[in-house]
Design a protein around this motif. Structure first.
Motif, short mmCIF file in Angstrom:
data_model
loop_
_atom_site.label_atom_id
_atom_site.label_comp_id
_atom_site.label_asym_id
_atom_site.label_seq_id
_atom_site.Cartn_x
_atom_site.Cartn_y
_atom_site.Cartn_z
N ASP A 38 3.30 -11.26 -1.44
CA ASP A 38 3.11 -10.17 -2.41
C ASP A 38 3.83 -10.06 -3.54
OD1 ASP A 38 1.30 -9.38 -0.33
OD2 ASP A 38 2.77 -8.05 0.87
N GLY A 46 0.73 -1.28 -0.06
CA GLY A 46 0.03 -0.08 0.02
C GLY A 46 1.00 1.23 -0.11
N SER A 48 -9.11 -4.93 10.62
CA SER A 48 -8.38 -5.31 9.39
C SER A 48 -7.79 -3.96 8.96
CB SER A 48 -9.09 -6.11 8.38
OG SER A 48 -10.12 -5.51 7.92
N ASP A 49 -8.12 -2.91 9.20
CA ASP A 49 -7.45 -1.58 8.86
C ASP A 49 -6.14 -1.11 9.35
OD1 ASP A 49 -9.74 -1.50 7.27
OD2 ASP A 49 -10.88 -0.13 8.63
N ALA A 50 -5.50 -0.23 8.93
CA ALA A 50 -4.05 0.17 9.35
C ALA A 50 -3.97 1.54 9.67
CB ALA A 50 -3.27 -0.54 8.53
N ARG A 110 -5.57 3.44 6.26
CA ARG A 110 -5.59 2.54 4.98
C ARG A 110 -7.02 1.72 5.29
NH1 ARG A 110 -3.28 -2.83 2.98
NH2 ARG A 110 -3.46 -2.43 0.63
N SER A 161 -8.79 -1.72 4.48
CA SER A 161 -8.55 -2.82 3.55
C SER A 161 -9.43 -3.23 2.70
CB SER A 161 -8.24 -3.96 4.78
OG SER A 161 -9.36 -4.17 5.56
N LYS A 187 -0.12 -6.95 -5.60
CA LYS A 187 -0.53 -6.34 -4.43
C LYS A 187 -0.05 -4.78 -4.39
CE LYS A 187 -1.86 -10.13 -2.36
NZ LYS A 187 -3.33 -10.28 -2.08
N ALA A 202 -8.68 -1.76 -0.84
CA ALA A 202 -7.49 -2.09 -1.15
C ALA A 202 -6.98 -2.10 -2.81
CB ALA A 202 -6.82 -3.01 -0.59
N THR A 203 -8.12 -2.86 -3.18
CA THR A 203 -8.05 -2.91 -4.80
C THR A 203 -9.18 -1.88 -5.55
OG1 THR A 203 -9.68 -4.60 -4.65
CG2 THR A 203 -7.42 -5.35 -4.45
N PRO A 246 -0.56 -2.35 11.47
CA PRO A 246 -2.13 -2.84 11.81
C PRO A 246 -2.74 -2.15 12.93
CG PRO A 246 -0.52 -4.30 12.37
CD PRO A 246 0.15 -3.37 11.51
N GLY A 294 -8.01 2.46 -0.99
CA GLY A 294 -8.15 2.57 0.33
C GLY A 294 -7.35 3.40 1.31
#
Length: 661
Positions: free
Chosen positions: A527, A301, A650-652, A621, A623, A547, A626-627, A588, A634
């Protein structure tokens, strides 16, 4: 005193030849000389025809000629072919009229033909781009390459607040080819005008024609690609340095525009920066992208974060000084005095920069805060805090990530490979592994690899020779065992060909992972990191299962454009892209908050929690996105301090930190 022999020789030349020689020299001077000769011939003919007609009128007078003015007018209109003498004229007048018309036909048509020819020549000169540029305070781009579109697009964004901004391009490419390329690829340019001119970027005359003496900044492009042989890059670097010298010679050291140049060689970068210290900023594509490649592969990311940081679109760095002083505020307290924007560091009065200073550092009134914000108009320091974090118990929550053994693979070799290998070895924990796989393991590559491996004995390093186009040999690498695989761009005639090879390897890797998961029932967490030359290939890259990705042209072009407008920003980039000091990480959210608090947070809470770990939080970010290209994959940088975040476990957080733990 002339030599007697010379005088004697000149006297022997017939006057007709001497006259012809002088006439030829006069005519060879070009347009104005030819025009003056034709006009002189025309009026000489007018005078002679007037004398002839006057003589005939005295001998054979016409009743309709009453005075000399009518005679002059009749001769003139006959000479330019507007009419003849008329039926009432006598034979003598008609004879003189025929002669006059014939002479006028030759002379006047020659004059018209000359004017037409000069007009066409002027149009041709305009099409060739040889005419001077009458602009001031413009951005001058010297050279023309694939990255020109990304640079201009960045400058268009930077110039949106100006009513009439100008970008001037000087290149040895033809003006018509440049104009066609820009017309087909540039899109909307809003308030910016783009002017192209043909010429040499090392010629003083050509540089003066494009207004180098009144330009705001100059960007010198390097015609050599990173994948070109060293001899080609050395020659291109020498041409860039020569162009910088020409700019200095045209302006003088006291009146230089800010110069930004792209150079491959450390030697030439040093030479360029020492021509006029402080006036020339240089960057090396391989140096920057090699470091970004490593950081991106270790934190998926980050490439998107960097794309949002560099350039003028999205968020950018500003140097901000509070009008009323800083009121002895500490760096810990500083973020909460802004509604928009995140302070990352300080520029001191002596010009030095400190990224992520001590939390207890008190800002001096002559300090400038380095602020990451969407626009400088949104930055406003308030002496009192404008937002208060909730502080709902998360400051006592402090888990850390244990350093772990990692394993990385660099696939391919180009100018970035040696930098990436060194960066990996500098970042990784003892016992980690970095491998290199290339099509042809030459003695030169093996020697470079061995030097790096010897310098970092705690890191396992191995170089392998494989056919990257063979699925069987790619499988022999056991790619599923690696933390990430970085695929470097190979050689090729153009960006499309190079990216096609990269995408082929991506598809093969994706198939290998699918086959492994189907055979073993185990998911693959490796990745894929790809170096993509053409930024238009991003959708294809995402669909190929990558990724993250590194957009070569876009990264370097954005940095070139931004540094041309604000040179000091380069110091920030050098610090962020270096393995020393603080770097960007995506960590994370579980490191900062217990699960029961995740849905109750504002961005101010994220900033405070990061400070508790001696970090600076830049954004979050998500998740789930993410795409999703439309949602910036994201990445949400610098939201408003009081924005309530709908985060999941699951986010960061995107932070500036000393390490990944």
């Amino acid at each position: 005193m002339k030599n007697n022999k010379t005088i004697s020789s000149q006297n022997q030349i017939p006057w007709k030849k001497r006259l012809q020689y002088n006439f030829d020299n006069f005519m060879s001077k070009g347009g104005m000389s030819v025009f003056l000769a034709l006009v002189s011939a025309f009026f000489t003919a007018f005078l002679l025809m007037t004398l002839l007609r006057t003589s005939f009128e005295k001998l054979f007078p016409n009743d309709y000629i009453n005075d000399s003015s009518e005679l002059l007018w009749e001769v003139f209109v006959e000479l330019i072919g507007l009419r003849d003498t008329g039926d009432e004229a006598n034979f003598a007048a008609k004879t003189a009229g025929i002669i006059t018309i014939f002479v006028g036909l030759v002379l006047f048509s020659s004059l018209v033909a000359f004017i037409t020819q000069e007009f066409e020549a002027k149009l041709l000169a305009l099409r060739k781009g040889k005419s001077p540029v009458v602009e001031a305070n413009h951005t001058l781009i010297l050279g023309f390459s694939d990255r020109i579109i990304d640079i201009i697009q960045e400058l268009v964004v930077a110039n949106e607040s100006e009513s009439d901004a100008v970008v001037v391009i000087l290149s040895q490419e033809s003006k018509e080819e440049m104009d066609d390329f820009l017309r087909n690829n540039l899109g909307e340019i809003k308030t910016t005008r783009v002017v192209t001119r043909n010429g040499s970027i090392t010629s003083l005359n050509d540089l003066k024609k494009v207004g180098v003496e009144v330009a705001k900044s100059a960007i010198v492009l390097n015609e050599a690609k990173g994948s070109d042989p060293e001899a080609v890059k050395t020659l291109a670097d020498a041409r860039v340095v020569k162009s910088i010298l020409a700019v200095v010679a045209a302006n003088g050291e006291e009146n230089l525009p800010q110069i930004v140049a792209e150079l491959h060689s450390q030697q030439y970068r040093r030479l360029a920066e020492n021509i006029v210290p402080g006036a020339v900023t240089t960057l090396n594509e391989a140096d920057i992208l090699g470091r970004i490649l490593v950081q991106t592969s270790r934190s998926a990311g980050l490439a998107t974060v960097y794309l949002n940081l560099v350039g003028f679109e999205g968020n950018e760095f500003y140097f901000y000084r509070a009008n009323s002083g800083w009121h002895s505020v500490t760096f810990r307290e500083l973020p909460f005095h802004f509604s928009n924007g995140i302070p990352l560091g300080v520029r001191h009065a002596d010009g030095t920069l400190t990224i992520k200073p001590s939390q207890d550092y008190k800002l001096a009134d002559d300090d400038e805060a380095i602020i990451l914000a969407e626009d400088d108009s949104t930055i406003d320091f308030n002496p009192n805090p404008v937002v208060e974090p909730q502080n709902i118990g998360y400051l006592d929550y402090g888990p850390t990530l244990e350093p772990k053994i990692e394993k990385y693979l660099v696939l391919g070799w180009n100018s970035k490979a040696r930098i990436a290998l060194r960066e990996y070895a500098a970042y990784l924990t003892k016992g980690s592994q970095v491998d290199l796989a290339v099509n042809e393991l030459s003695e030169e590559i093996q020697s470079e690899f061995d030097k790096i491996a010897k310098a970092y004995p705690d890191i396992k390093m191995e170089a392998k020779e494989i056919d990257v186009n063979s699925i069987k040999q790619l499988k022999s690498l056991n790619p599923h065992e690696y933390t990430s695989i970085s695929i470097l761009a190979s050689t090729g005639e153009n960006a499309e060909e190079i990216d096609a090879k990269t995408l082929t390897i991506l598809l093969e890797m994706r198939q290998i992972f699918r086959d492994y998961a189907a055979e073993t029932g185990k998911p693959v967490f490796t990745d894929l990191i790809a170096e993509i030359i053409d930024s238009q290939e991003t959708d294809l890259v995402i669909k190929a299962g990558v990724k993250d990705f590194v957009l070569t042209n876009q990264f370097v072009s954005k940095i070139l454009a931004q540094v041309s407008q604000e040179p000091d920003v380069m110091s920030i980039y050098r610090d962020l892209f270096s393995a020393d000091g603080s770097e960007l990480y995506i960590k994370p959210i579980s490191l900062y908050f217990p699960v029961e608090l995740i849905g109750k947070l504002t961005f101010a809470d994220c900033v405070l929690a990061a400070q508790h770990r001696n970090e600076v939080c830049l954004g979050v970010r998500i998740s789930a996105h993410a795409t999703d290209k439309d949602k910036n994959f994201g990445i949400d940088l610098v939201p408003r301090m009081n924005k309530r975040l709908n985060l999941t476990f699951s986010d960061a957080l995107i932070t500036l930190a000393d390490d990944q733990t």
